[in-house]
Design an enzyme around this catalytic site. Structure first.
Site, PDB file in Angstrom:
ATOM      1  N   LYS A 284       0.880  -1.173   0.000  1.00  0.00           N
ATOM      2  CA  LYS A 284       0.000   0.000   0.000  1.00  0.00           C
ATOM      3  C   LYS A 284       0.917   1.222   0.000  1.00  0.00           C
ATOM      4  CE  LYS A 284      -1.814   3.125   1.974  1.00  0.00           C
ATOM      5  NZ  LYS A 284      -1.667   4.544   1.511  1.00  0.00           N
TER       6      LYS A 284
ATOM      7  N   GLY B  14       6.742   5.345   8.166  1.00  0.00           N
ATOM      8  CA  GLY B  14       5.947   6.568   8.092  1.00  0.00           C
ATOM      9  C   GLY B  14       6.089   7.355   9.379  1.00  0.00           C
ATOM     10  N   SER B  15       5.096   8.143   9.679  1.00  0.00           N
ATOM     11  CA  SER B  15       5.189   9.033  10.831  1.00  0.00           C
ATOM     12  C   SER B  15       4.978   8.277  12.139  1.00  0.00           C
ATOM     13  CB  SER B  15       4.144  10.143  10.704  1.00  0.00           C
ATOM     14  OG  SER B  15       2.851   9.565  10.668  1.00  0.00           O
ATOM     15  N   THR B  16       5.519   8.829  13.199  1.00  0.00           N
ATOM     16  CA  THR B  16       5.360   8.233  14.528  1.00  0.00           C
ATOM     17  C   THR B  16       3.889   8.215  14.929  1.00  0.00           C
ATOM     18  OG1 THR B  16       7.605   8.768  15.198  1.00  0.00           O
ATOM     19  CG2 THR B  16       6.005   8.519  16.968  1.00  0.00           C
ATOM     20  N   GLU B  17       3.176   9.268  14.563  1.00  0.00           N
ATOM     21  CA  GLU B  17       1.756   9.363  14.899  1.00  0.00           C
ATOM     22  C   GLU B  17       0.957   8.197  14.293  1.00  0.00           C
ATOM     23  OE1 GLU B  17       0.188  13.035  13.451  1.00  0.00           O
ATOM     24  OE2 GLU B  17      -1.870  12.315  13.737  1.00  0.00           O
TER      25      GLU B  17
ATOM     26  N   GLY C 123       2.240   5.446  13.163  1.00  0.00           N
ATOM     27  CA  GLY C 123       2.822   4.227  13.735  1.00  0.00           C
ATOM     28  C   GLY C 123       2.114   3.824  15.028  1.00  0.00           C
TER      29      GLY C 123
ATOM     30  N   GLU D  36       9.194   1.704  11.162  1.00  0.00           N
ATOM     31  CA  GLU D  36      10.282   2.668  10.930  1.00  0.00           C
ATOM     32  C   GLU D  36       9.626   4.031  10.948  1.00  0.00           C
ATOM     33  OE1 GLU D  36      13.411   1.961  10.542  1.00  0.00           O
ATOM     34  OE2 GLU D  36      13.601  -0.013   9.612  1.00  0.00           O
TER      35      GLU D  36
ATOM     36  N   GLU E 254       9.604  16.919  14.265  1.00  0.00           N
ATOM     37  CA  GLU E 254      10.149  16.592  12.957  1.00  0.00           C
ATOM     38  C   GLU E 254       9.517  17.518  11.919  1.00  0.00           C
ATOM     39  OE1 GLU E 254       9.029  12.785  11.189  1.00  0.00           O
ATOM     40  OE2 GLU E 254      11.146  12.542  10.708  1.00  0.00           O
TER      41      GLU E 254
HETATM   42  P1  NAP Z   1       2.389   8.843   7.136  1.00  0.00           P
HETATM   43  O1  NAP Z   1       1.377   9.889   7.070  1.00  0.00           O
HETATM   44  O2  NAP Z   1       2.607   8.154   8.424  1.00  0.00           O
HETATM   45  O3  NAP Z   1       2.036   7.800   5.983  1.00  0.00           O
HETATM   46  C1  NAP Z   1       2.799   6.664   5.712  1.00  0.00           C
HETATM   47  C2  NAP Z   1       1.937   5.618   5.047  1.00  0.00           C
HETATM   48  O4  NAP Z   1       0.919   5.202   5.956  1.00  0.00           O
HETATM   49  C3  NAP Z   1       1.202   6.108   3.811  1.00  0.00           C
HETATM   50  O5  NAP Z   1       1.093   5.051   2.902  1.00  0.00           O
HETATM   51  C4  NAP Z   1      -0.156   6.485   4.370  1.00  0.00           C
HETATM   52  O6  NAP Z   1      -1.177   6.484   3.409  1.00  0.00           O
HETATM   53  C5  NAP Z   1      -0.359   5.378   5.371  1.00  0.00           C
HETATM   54  N1  NAP Z   1      -1.317   5.704   6.438  1.00  0.00           N
HETATM   55  C6  NAP Z   1      -1.715   6.926   6.859  1.00  0.00           C
HETATM   56  N2  NAP Z   1      -2.615   6.799   7.853  1.00  0.00           N
HETATM   57  C7  NAP Z   1      -2.789   5.470   8.049  1.00  0.00           C
HETATM   58  C8  NAP Z   1      -3.593   4.699   8.945  1.00  0.00           C
HETATM   59  N3  NAP Z   1      -4.385   5.281   9.838  1.00  0.00           N
HETATM   60  N4  NAP Z   1      -3.518   3.354   8.869  1.00  0.00           N
HETATM   61  C9  NAP Z   1      -2.706   2.745   7.987  1.00  0.00           C
HETATM   62  N5  NAP Z   1      -1.930   3.422   7.120  1.00  0.00           N
HETATM   63  C10 NAP Z   1      -1.963   4.759   7.157  1.00  0.00           C
HETATM   64  O7  NAP Z   1       3.827   9.366   6.735  1.00  0.00           O
HETATM   65  P2  NAP Z   1       4.172  10.215   5.457  1.00  0.00           P
HETATM   66  O8  NAP Z   1       3.518  11.534   5.667  1.00  0.00           O
HETATM   67  O9  NAP Z   1       3.913   9.480   4.225  1.00  0.00           O
HETATM   68  O10 NAP Z   1       5.774  10.251   5.575  1.00  0.00           O
HETATM   69  C11 NAP Z   1       6.454  11.090   6.420  1.00  0.00           C
HETATM   70  C12 NAP Z   1       6.860  10.399   7.714  1.00  0.00           C
HETATM   71  O11 NAP Z   1       7.511   9.156   7.478  1.00  0.00           O
HETATM   72  C13 NAP Z   1       7.856  11.184   8.509  1.00  0.00           C
HETATM   73  O12 NAP Z   1       7.434  11.281   9.849  1.00  0.00           O
HETATM   74  C14 NAP Z   1       9.146  10.390   8.430  1.00  0.00           C
HETATM   75  O13 NAP Z   1      10.029  10.535   9.490  1.00  0.00           O
HETATM   76  C15 NAP Z   1       8.668   9.015   8.295  1.00  0.00           C
HETATM   77  N6  NAP Z   1       9.676   8.197   7.635  1.00  0.00           N
HETATM   78  C16 NAP Z   1      10.392   7.301   8.364  1.00  0.00           C
HETATM   79  C17 NAP Z   1      11.359   6.513   7.768  1.00  0.00           C
HETATM   80  C18 NAP Z   1      12.151   5.501   8.547  1.00  0.00           C
HETATM   81  O14 NAP Z   1      12.803   4.669   7.946  1.00  0.00           O
HETATM   82  N7  NAP Z   1      12.136   5.525   9.852  1.00  0.00           N
HETATM   83  C19 NAP Z   1      11.573   6.635   6.420  1.00  0.00           C
HETATM   84  C20 NAP Z   1      10.832   7.559   5.685  1.00  0.00           C
HETATM   85  C21 NAP Z   1       9.876   8.315   6.312  1.00  0.00           C
HETATM   86  P3  NAP Z   1      -1.649   7.897   2.753  1.00  0.00           P
HETATM   87  O15 NAP Z   1      -0.516   8.353   1.937  1.00  0.00           O
HETATM   88  O16 NAP Z   1      -2.823   7.511   1.937  1.00  0.00           O
HETATM   89  O17 NAP Z   1      -1.972   8.821   3.883  1.00  0.00           O
END
Ligand code: NAP
Ligand code: MG
Length: 483
Positions: A177, A230-233, A235, A252, A386
């Site tokens: 996804k 993705g984001s900690t929130e 996660g 992650e 962040e």
């Molecule tokens: P995100 O909002 O957490 O989204 C990540 C993924 O999760 C997307 O595919 C998103 O889909 C999906 N998602 C959102 N809400 C969800 C839910 N309630 N249930 C299941 N899946 C859900 O993060 P982002 O805005 O794409 O990316 C930025 C964040 O990723 C930053 O905080 C960054 O630090 C973190 N990150 C961490 C790493 C690591 O390796 N630690 C690497 C890269 C990024 P949608 O796109 O449809 O919302």
């Protein structure tokens, strides 16, 4: 070959989403809509899970000889290498990252990741373990089953490869996804899987929103494991929901990584490292060195050099060879980054470079200037949260102990770096820093062999390296009575 945009890839076929709804994908460099993808929902996730379950439970994948799986995963790597220019174009068009970064750095690393895990398919094994004279006891390493990979928009295909390659090589089936803003390379990869001859249902892509499609995967009893970046929130939300079915989970998450420069460092090298640390991929890097700690004696000199170098970074069209920084990923992200800049100013940080939208070409596109704050303190919002954009917080510090202590004073623990010519200082700091990766006199290096992941609220589980084998296998103990 063109991407079958607008459909989902389920059970080896391109299928329409039941809702009939579409999600537009925008090029952040010019604000044009480059594609519309299907908005998958619960019913589509159900179909994908049925297909992935069938491919795992009764299909050929988990029962295939490891060497055969290895050659298919290797073939995926060959095809990815062949289609790198096209994948790089797609990645750049949806993220705004430079074509150099997508084509010369990220795709080649993704190819290596597939090759690395193709090698492991034939090398993962259990153990014979002594227990008692009347029993023969051993362990088996088995695939977990159906893996849902949920990935972010900053390194769409690269971070997906960290999950897909080990999961497939070790005999799992996968449902990907991708982030809604960046689904195109995932869809193109599905076509590559078809071309490689991957059996149907082994790899599936469901595009759609996180709250509907992502959550449906997390809750689904037919999914054995969720691998999330993705984001900690989000996660935290996933962790709560995964509890319902005790799903295996690897997370992650975000970071606020300290980049610590001691007074005895090579200042020019540290300045280059600070720039790579925060401005690579426009700061949209989970491990970005967003807090730059500088020991007082070299502070003024370092900040001057940093300003001078930041001024040489060309912000512009990501397809242009001279561009170092393309646009941030979306209008929403640009607003969020600029709001943080305002908060920084309000809370008393000193803006020494950038801090505004950058004007590029015809005024379209979400370009942000490389931004440097000085005289930041660790308790300011811009040092705690962040930002995920090209904004650096420079924080002066007094001595070794306070530099490392302030570096650790964060809820995150993804990465850290230290700059010094003193090997003892470097290694002492490397041991004291609470982070999953520590760089010494460098920044942002990655390799398929080196595990990557977080301490604290940056998540758990290590991707890459042999550590990822634990993320995609179960261990079974077998007892045979000999009495
Ligand atoms: P995100 O909002 O957490 O989204 C990540 C993924 O999760 C997307 O595919 C998103 O889909 C999906 N998602 C959102 N809400 C969800 C839910 N309630 N249930 C299941 N899946 C859900 O993060 P982002 O805005 O794409 O990316 C930025 C964040 O990723 C930053 O905080 C960054 O630090 C973190 N990150 C961490 C790493 C690591 O390796 N630690 C690497 C890269 C990024 P949608 O796109 O449809 O919302
Ligand atoms: Mg998001």
């Amino acid at each position: 070959m063109t991407v079958k945009i607008g459909q989902l890839f389920i059970g080896g076929e391109w299928q329409d989403a039941q809702s009939g709804k579409r999600i537009p994908v925008m090029n952040p460099a010019n604000e044009e809509i480059v594609a519309e993808v299907a908005a998958g929902e619960e019913a589509d996730v159900d179909r994908a899970v049925v297909a992935a379950r069938r491919a795992f439970d009764s299909g050929p994948w988990s029962k295939m000889a490891p060497s055969e799986r290895a050659s298919l995963v290797w073939k995926l790597a060959d095809l990815l290498a062949k289609y790198t220019p096209e994948m790089a174009e797609l990645e750049t068009s949806q993220t705004g990252k430079t074509l150099f970064d997508s084509g010369k750095i990220e795709m080649p690393v993704a190819v290596e990741v597939f090759r690395y895990y193709a090698g492991w398919a034939t090398k993962v094994h259990g153990e014979t373990l002594p227990s008692r004279p009347t029993a023969f006891t051993f362990t088996l390493r088995e695939p977990i089953g159906v893996v849902a990979a949920i990935t972010p928009w900053n390194f769409p295909f690269l971070l997906a490869s960290w999950k897909i390659a080990p999961a497939l090589a070790l005999g799992n089936t996968v449902i990907l996804k991708p982030a809604s803003q960046t689904p195109l390379t995932a869809l193109r990869f599905a076509e590559i899987c078809q071309e490689a001859g991957l059996p149907e249902g082994v790899f599936n892509v469901v595009t759609g929103s996180g709250s509907k499609c992502g959550m449906a995967l997390v809750r689904h009893p037919g999914v054995d494991k969720v691998a999330f970046t993705g984001s900690t929130e989000v996660g935290k939300q996933i962790m709560r929901e995964a509890a319902g079915t005790i799903k295996r989970l690897s997370l992650e998450l975000g970071g606020k990584s300290p980049n610590i420069v001691f007074a005895d460092a090579d200042v020019d090298a540290a300045v280059r490292g600070a720039l790579t640390g925060i401005f690579y991929n426009k700061g949209e890097v989970c491990a970005a060195g967003s807090r730059l700690f500088v020991e007082e004696p070299i502070h003024d000199q370092l900040v001057e050099k940093l300003k001078a170098k930041a001024a040489t970074l060309t912000v512009g069209d990501p397809r242009d060879k001279n561009t170092r920084m393309g646009p941030v990923v979306s209008a929403e992200q640009m607003k969020s980054v600029l709001d943080y800049v305002e908060k920084g100013k309000r809370e008393g940080a000193k803006l020494v470079f950038g801090g505004a939208r950058a004007n590029v070409g015809n005024g379209k596109g979400f370009y942000v200037q490389p931004t440097v704050f000085d005289n930041v303190t660790n308790d300011m919002t811009i040092a705690r949260e962040e930002i995920f954009g090209p904004v650096l917080s420079t924080i002066p510090f007094k001595d070794f102990e306070s530099g490392v202590a302030q570096g650790n004073a964060t809820i995150y623990g993804l990465a850290a770096a230290v700059w010094t010519r003193d090997i003892k200082k470097a290694l002492r700091a490397a041991k004291m820093l609470r982070a999953g990766t520590v760089w010494v006199n460098t920044y942002n290096l990655y390799d398929p062999n080196l595990p990557f992941g977080g301490f604290k609220q940056s998540g758990f589980g290590r991707e890459l390296g042999t550590q990822a084998i634990d993320l995609y296998t179960e261990t079974k103990s077998v007892w045979v009575d000999l009495s």
